[in-house]
Motif scaffolding. Sequence first.
Motif, mmCIF file in Angstrom:
data_model
loop_
_atom_site.group_PDB
_atom_site.id
_atom_site.type_symbol
_atom_site.label_atom_id
_atom_site.label_comp_id
_atom_site.label_asym_id
_atom_site.label_seq_id
_atom_site.Cartn_x
_atom_site.Cartn_y
_atom_site.Cartn_z
ATOM 1 N N PRO A 48 52.449 46.451 34.416
ATOM 2 C CA PRO A 48 52.176 45.035 34.164
ATOM 3 C C PRO A 48 51.949 44.262 35.464
ATOM 4 O O PRO A 48 52.576 44.544 36.481
ATOM 5 N N ALA A 49 51.028 43.315 35.414
ATOM 6 C CA ALA A 49 50.768 42.445 36.561
ATOM 7 C C ALA A 49 52.001 41.595 36.843
ATOM 8 O O ALA A 49 52.722 41.220 35.924
ATOM 9 N N ARG A 50 52.220 41.307 38.108
ATOM 10 C CA ARG A 50 53.350 40.474 38.505
ATOM 11 C C ARG A 50 52.863 39.436 39.511
ATOM 12 O O ARG A 50 52.845 39.703 40.710
ATOM 13 N N THR A 51 52.487 38.280 39.027
ATOM 14 C CA THR A 51 52.005 37.220 39.898
ATOM 15 C C THR A 51 53.072 36.809 40.902
ATOM 16 O O THR A 51 52.756 36.455 42.034
ATOM 17 N N GLY A 52 54.333 36.893 40.521
ATOM 18 C CA GLY A 52 55.418 36.486 41.421
ATOM 19 C C GLY A 52 55.479 37.283 42.701
ATOM 20 O O GLY A 52 56.044 36.823 43.690
ATOM 21 N N GLY A 53 54.884 38.457 42.756
ATOM 22 C CA GLY A 53 54.917 39.286 43.951
ATOM 23 C C GLY A 53 53.625 39.264 44.743
ATOM 24 O O GLY A 53 53.453 40.045 45.669
ATOM 25 N N GLY A 92 50.340 34.977 30.328
ATOM 26 C CA GLY A 92 49.646 34.294 31.417
ATOM 27 C C GLY A 92 49.154 35.279 32.464
ATOM 28 O O GLY A 92 48.024 35.174 32.955
ATOM 29 N N ASP A 93 50.009 36.255 32.807
ATOM 30 C CA ASP A 93 49.582 37.280 33.761
ATOM 31 C C ASP A 93 48.386 38.052 33.226
ATOM 32 O O ASP A 93 47.455 38.362 33.973
ATOM 33 N N ALA A 94 48.377 38.339 31.929
ATOM 34 C CA ALA A 94 47.250 39.072 31.333
ATOM 35 C C ALA A 94 45.970 38.243 31.400
ATOM 36 O O ALA A 94 44.895 38.774 31.703
ATOM 37 N N ARG A 95 46.060 36.931 31.115
ATOM 38 C CA ARG A 95 44.872 36.074 31.185
ATOM 39 C C ARG A 95 44.346 35.995 32.623
ATOM 40 O O ARG A 95 43.137 36.056 32.857
#
Length: 164
Positions: A48-53, A92-95
Amino acid sequence: YAFHAAEEAWSELGLEHRRDVPLYVGMSRSSLVTRELGQHFAIDPEVPARTGGSTVRRSFAALLREPLQLRGVPRNLDRPERPANYGLDQEGDARLTSWMHRTLTLAVWPMPAELPLSQLEPLESDVIRAWTPQLNIRRNPVSVARQLLADDARAWIAAANAAR
């Protein structure tokens, strides 16, 4: 490495298009595959994408907050702290990942074997100064937009604390 996009994407991000200038320039001290493709672009559907990182993902998320209906949350929901390093919920990460895959291109330059690692960071700084990519500059529209998502994460933390 550099992230590029067509003129329409610059407009969607609320930025003035600058022909022949990338949106963002960065460097990787280790693996481009792990950092840029894995963390920034989230190319592995099993991870999974992790925008926080990812600083650059946070910047894109901030500029696309309204068009993609993104809201900041703490990057670690079990230990909600440091809202400036906000993340996004899974949807949101998926979008954001979908937008990045549709919109951005990645250019890479291999580090010359004769270049000492100690020279990599000054070289990156020289490239950024020469090109001034929109997402690398402080006190720009990205900084203001990123503050809104950090505020979302702060509100999430306050609501979680109030519920206890």
